[in-house]
Design a protein around this motif. Structure first.
Motif, short mmCIF file in Angstrom:
data_model
loop_
_atom_site.label_atom_id
_atom_site.label_comp_id
_atom_site.label_asym_id
_atom_site.label_seq_id
_atom_site.Cartn_x
_atom_site.Cartn_y
_atom_site.Cartn_z
N TYR A 272 -20.94 -18.95 12.78
CA TYR A 272 -21.16 -19.39 14.15
C TYR A 272 -20.01 -18.90 15.01
N VAL A 273 -20.32 -18.54 16.26
CA VAL A 273 -19.30 -18.13 17.22
C VAL A 273 -19.42 -19.03 18.44
N ASP A 274 -18.33 -19.73 18.78
CA ASP A 274 -18.31 -20.55 19.99
C ASP A 274 -18.49 -19.63 21.20
N PRO A 275 -19.48 -19.90 22.07
CA PRO A 275 -19.77 -18.98 23.18
C PRO A 275 -18.59 -18.75 24.12
N ASP A 276 -17.72 -19.75 24.29
CA ASP A 276 -16.60 -19.62 25.23
C ASP A 276 -15.27 -19.34 24.54
N SER A 277 -15.32 -18.78 23.35
CA SER A 277 -14.11 -18.64 22.53
C SER A 277 -13.49 -17.25 22.64
N PRO A 278 -12.24 -17.09 22.18
CA PRO A 278 -11.62 -15.77 22.12
C PRO A 278 -12.41 -14.79 21.26
N ALA A 279 -12.98 -15.29 20.16
CA ALA A 279 -13.75 -14.41 19.28
C ALA A 279 -14.97 -13.85 19.99
N ALA A 280 -15.65 -14.71 20.76
CA ALA A 280 -16.82 -14.25 21.51
C ALA A 280 -16.42 -13.22 22.55
N ALA A 281 -15.28 -13.46 23.22
CA ALA A 281 -14.81 -12.51 24.24
C ALA A 281 -14.48 -11.16 23.63
N ALA A 282 -14.05 -11.17 22.35
CA ALA A 282 -13.70 -9.92 21.68
C ALA A 282 -14.91 -9.22 21.09
N GLY A 283 -16.08 -9.83 21.14
CA GLY A 283 -17.29 -9.19 20.64
C GLY A 283 -17.60 -9.47 19.20
N ILE A 284 -16.95 -10.46 18.59
CA ILE A 284 -17.28 -10.83 17.21
C ILE A 284 -18.59 -11.60 17.21
N GLU A 285 -19.50 -11.28 16.29
CA GLU A 285 -20.83 -11.85 16.30
C GLU A 285 -21.17 -12.53 14.98
N GLN A 286 -22.18 -13.37 15.04
CA GLN A 286 -22.67 -14.05 13.84
C GLN A 286 -23.09 -13.02 12.81
N ASP A 287 -22.79 -13.31 11.53
CA ASP A 287 -23.09 -12.47 10.35
C ASP A 287 -22.11 -11.32 10.17
N ASN A 288 -21.16 -11.11 11.11
CA ASN A 288 -20.06 -10.19 10.83
C ASN A 288 -19.25 -10.73 9.64
N LEU A 289 -18.55 -9.85 8.93
CA LEU A 289 -17.63 -10.27 7.87
C LEU A 289 -16.20 -10.06 8.36
N VAL A 290 -15.39 -11.12 8.33
CA VAL A 290 -13.97 -10.99 8.68
C VAL A 290 -13.24 -10.52 7.42
N VAL A 291 -12.63 -9.33 7.52
CA VAL A 291 -12.01 -8.70 6.36
C VAL A 291 -10.51 -8.95 6.34
N SER A 292 -9.86 -8.90 7.52
CA SER A 292 -8.41 -9.10 7.55
C SER A 292 -7.98 -9.66 8.89
N ILE A 293 -6.86 -10.40 8.87
CA ILE A 293 -6.18 -10.90 10.07
C ILE A 293 -4.83 -10.20 10.11
N GLY A 294 -4.65 -9.32 11.06
CA GLY A 294 -3.44 -8.50 11.05
C GLY A 294 -3.41 -7.67 9.80
N ALA A 295 -2.31 -7.76 9.04
CA ALA A 295 -2.19 -6.99 7.81
C ALA A 295 -2.66 -7.77 6.59
N SER A 296 -3.09 -9.02 6.78
CA SER A 296 -3.44 -9.89 5.65
C SER A 296 -4.94 -9.84 5.35
N LYS A 297 -5.28 -9.49 4.12
CA LYS A 297 -6.66 -9.54 3.69
C LYS A 297 -7.10 -11.00 3.56
N VAL A 298 -8.34 -11.30 3.94
CA VAL A 298 -8.84 -12.66 3.85
C VAL A 298 -10.18 -12.68 3.11
#
Length: 838
Positions: A272-298
């Motif tokens: 889920y992506v909060d419609p008014d969130s930073p992630a939504a503003a950056a274009g991250i969408e439902q069903d995307n896979l988050v692979v890393s935050i900065g240099a850290s694999k998640v």
């Protein structure tokens, strides 16, 4: 940032987990000595940095619950600043008040929680002290699996504070039931040690103990918060007063492998992506896979939390995501997760840990009795008005109950003794225990008032002594139960008799050593709900709650206050809301049976509000009331006061004044998990219908969605289905065994009998046809039952070898054009399933 699989994880790990207070009682002393002969020196060096914490649990506002002086919570803490700053677990102090801290040398300080962070399970407690010994923290990079560690804490009982045990580091980078990674240790963990130090053999703190797994068959499985997480939280507490967590606005889902603990090969799925969130503003969408935050694999939620805690709100971070077969990096400016501030909790009776200090007597000022108050006497259940109360001994040796009932002073000694012999239920439905064998029965005359006394055995369990006092129209009944082992101890028996002999039919309000436990009140009681709303009502009123509403009634249920809270939809206004309510009310009753006044402007909870007075009747008695409307902090608050119109006067005016003058909304006391609560009235369409289909009796019809339904059977097993609305109903009875002619005969007889019993009951009947040619008999009645006039129409007909009896009834008070049209339309929609198939 989400935790979609909390329930799943709990299911996977339920065989292990239970948050407990931490202590380590592991290897024997000889084994510990073999591991490291320097352990005593290390403990001697480190112990002054560890403190014990004790306090009162936070109670519900129920006035009949006892603040038991022996019901205390305890834990452990670690000194981090010489000036009295102590780190402990959040779960130790978040529901603790009147905190007392005891240092290793036995010095006692009053303290309070200054910062609480539940996500890391860390908190700070402050005491007014100087020259304390702060702990030394290790570097997380120096912690090795297999190294010897020791724990100092307060296991099981506060009397065991500064207990020491030894174990090893069993594992690193664990992630069970935590937002962050944990240290695993083989040290056995016991309640009370939460917040204590896990130290290495250099005397340095490597972690703060937080939990153990205590499932049957699981041993030596404890966990501690690593020192780097502790340092991270302490730094934020010092700089910002809280942990400033970045906010992305994502709900993330782990892979199946990650949930069951296998190495995961994929990132975290965006659920889920909060419609008014930073992630939504950056274009991250439902069903995307988050692979890393900065240099850290998640690949797990713990990976994500460990990675994101390296950043602050307003920082920019590169987030790598996988969408389909492509991998892209998004630059996101982080928001901030908001949490409620820590509030210092103190008991209403002061900061003393023992609120009963100095109290040597106990009693009830309203019922006028008092007696000695031994230190081990603990108050238990108490009725709402205080006429029934139970005590127990802290050591479990005896229990004592006091019951006060109305009784004539003219009761003779023999009648009083006879009354005490039987068992009676108290206000909770619990029965006083009657002795199985009577050992003593007498009427005792003494200075200060005579009493009846019964002593007997209670089976093999113990002994019961019951005493009864008559005084000013009341019977005061004391019942003492003593276990068999203690009753036969002469010294103990003397102390029990001394307690009973101290009972007096008087209460000295000037005696400061006398504790008043009266809960009787002729004043007001303040109620608070999860939406931050609070208000006062007379103490004699009662509360009942159900989903979405709370209702309050006076003692005879003639007056009621109903509370409803919903979210304010975008663009909604106070005027529009109250106008919708007015239209709904007017649509429900015809003008002759309703009254409603123009809204009156006023102020409630510091914001504009409207008060609308109304009255309604079905033809007998009028019910009047007021609706109060106001909108605050995104929620709509409606309080409806109703009462019999003939009771209007000073009492109702006082009630309304009490309510309106005490209404408040405290945003800080709102449940932080509250979301959008839809006002169903905004969505309701009174003309929307749904299909009801009865396969057994081969019919269907369209029923207004807002109607309710019920089913009933008569003595011939004829099934009737009723569809109900305010002031009326539509009922369909079906019978496969009765002929049309017999059904008509039966209805004719019933109608005639009603007329014979009451000449004002007049009916008409006629032959008619329905549904394009179906022969039917129609009965029509206009009558007033208990001064409530109504119209009832009954049709009897046969279709597909089934006899149907359909009744349409509506009170005159609600016979508006719209209501009548809905009822007739529902009947006209009746269809027969076999006919529909042809």
């Amino acid at each position: 940032m989400g935790n979609w699989n909390t329930f799943t994880k709990k299911g996977v790990t339920a065989l292990l987990a239970a948050f407990l207070l931490v202590s380590v009682q592991g290897p024997s002393r000889s084994f510990a000595a073999e591991i490291n002969a320097e352990v005593p020196k290390i403990i001697e060096k480190t112990s002054p940095s560890v403190v014990a914490i004790i306090g009162k649990p936070t109670y519900d506002s129920n006035k009949t619950l006892e603040k038991n002086r022996f019901n205390l919570a305890h834990g452990t803490g670690v000194i981090v600043e010489a000036g009295g700053v102590i780190v402990t677990n959040a779960h130790v102090v978040k529901d603790m008040k009147n905190i007392v801290v005891v240092t290793s040398d036995g010095t006692t300080y009053n303290g309070h929680a200054t910062n609480i962070d539940e996500e890391s399970d860390l908190a700070l407690v402050k005491i007014e002290a100087s020259g304390l010994s702060p702990a030394t923290f290790a570097s997380s990079s120096d912690i090795k699996v297999g190294e010897t560690v020791a724990a100092i804490g307060t296991p099981i009982s506060f009397a065991l504070r500064n207990s020491v045990t030894v174990g090893i580091v069993s594992g690193l980078d664990r992630s069970v039931s935590s937002q962050y990674q944990l240290i695993q240790t083989d040290a056995a963990i016991n309640p009370g040690n939460s917040g204590g130090a896990l130290i290495n053999m250099n005397g340095e703190v490597i972690g703060i103990n937080t939990m153990k797994y205590a499932e049957f068959g699981v041993e030596n499985l404890g966990f501690a918060i690593p020192v780097d997480t502790v340092k991270y939280v302490l730094q934020h507490f010092k700089q910002y007063g809280k942990v400033k967590r970045p906010y992305l606005g994502l709900e993330l889902e782990e892979s199946w492998e990650a949930v069951v603990g296998l190495p995961s090969s994929t990132g975290l799925r965006v659920a889920y992506v909060d419609p008014d969130s930073p992630a939504a503003a950056a274009g991250i969408e439902q069903d995307n896979l988050v692979v890393s935050i900065g240099a850290s694999k998640v690949k797990t939620l713990v990976d994500y939390n460990e990675a994101i805690k390296k950043y602050l709100p307003d920082d920019k971070v590169d987030i790598t995501i996988q969408s389909g077969s492509s991998t892209v990096t998004k630059s996101v400016t982080l928001g901030e997760v908001l949490h409620p501030e820590t509030k210092w909790k103190e008991d209403a009776e002061g900061s003393d840990l023992d609120a009963d200090r100095g109290k040597t007597k106990i009693g009830d000022s309203h019922f006028g009795w008092s007696m000695k108050y031994p230190a081990g006497l603990v108050k238990g259940r108490q009725s709402e008005d205080g006429n029934s109360i139970n005590f127990v001994d802290a050591k479990g040796e005896f229990s004592l109950s006091i019951q006060v009932d109305s009784e004539s002073d003219e009761l003779s000694p023999s009648a009083l003794l006879n009354k005490l012999t039987g068992a009676e239920e108290d206000d909770y439905g619990y029965g006083d225990e009657a002795p199985s064998t009577i050992l003593e029965r007498q009427y005792v005359k003494r200075e200060g008032g005579p009493f009846a006394k019964i002593v007997g055995r209670s089976g093999d369990q113990g002994y019961i002594q019951t005493r009864g006092f008559l005084h000013e129209g009341r019977l005061y009944k004391l019942q003492l139960f003593v276990t068999k082992d203690h009753y036969n101890n002469d010294f103990k028996q003397n102390s029990y008799n001394d307690l009973l002999d101290s009972f007096k039919l008087s209460f000295n309000a000037q005696d400061e050593s006398l504790k008043d436990i009266s809960v009787y009140s002729s004043g007001n009681t303040t109620y608070t709900n999860e939406y931050g709303l609070s208000f006062a009502l007379p103490s004699s009123w009662q509360k009942s709650s159900y989903t979405g509403n709370s209702s309050f009634f006076n003692d005879d249920y003639s007056q009621m206050v109903q509370v409803r809270v919903t979210s304010a939809s975008s663009g909604d206004t106070l005027a529009a809301w109250s106008e919708r309510e007015r239209k709904q009310f007017e649509a429900q009753y015809v003008p002759k049976y309703r009254k409603i006044e123009k809204p009156e402007e006023l102020t409630l909870a510091g914001v504009p509000a409207l008060k609308t007075a109304y009255a309604e009747t079905l033809g007998n008695k009028w019910t009047a009331g007021y609706s109060l409307f106001f909108i605050k902090d995104k929620y709509k608050y409606q309080l409806e006061v109703s009462y019999p119109q003939d009771e209007e006067g000073a009492e109702v005016n006082d009630l309304l004044h009490t309510l309106t003058s005490t209404i408040e909304v405290d945003k800080e006391s709102m449940d932080q998990e509250l979301g959008f609560i839809q006002d169903l009235d905004e969505l309701m369409d009174p003309d929307r219908t749904i299909t009801y289909k009865n396969e057994k009796y081969k019919y269907s019809l369209q029923i207004p969605e807002m109607w309710t339904s019920s089913k009933s059977y008569d003595n011939k097993d004829q099934v009737s289905k009723s569809f109900l609305f305010t002031g009326g109903y539509l009922t369909i009875g079906a019978d496969t065994k009765q002929s049309y002619e017999d059904a008509v005969k039966e209805e004719d007889a019933a109608q005639k009998k009603s007329h014979d019993n009451d000449s004002e009951y007049v009916f008409t009947n006629e032959e008619t046809t329905l549904f394009g040619g179906v022969k039917a008999k129609k009965y029509e009645v206009n009558y007033a039952s208990a001064k409530v006039p109504y119209k009832e129409t009954t049709y009897i007909f046969n279709q597909n070898q089934i006899s149907y009896t359909v009744t349409l009834r509506m009170d005159e008070a609600v016979r508006t054009e719209a209501n009548e049209a809905r009822l007739n339309k529902a009947f006209a929609s009746l269809k027969f399933l076999d006919a529909a198939k042809k």
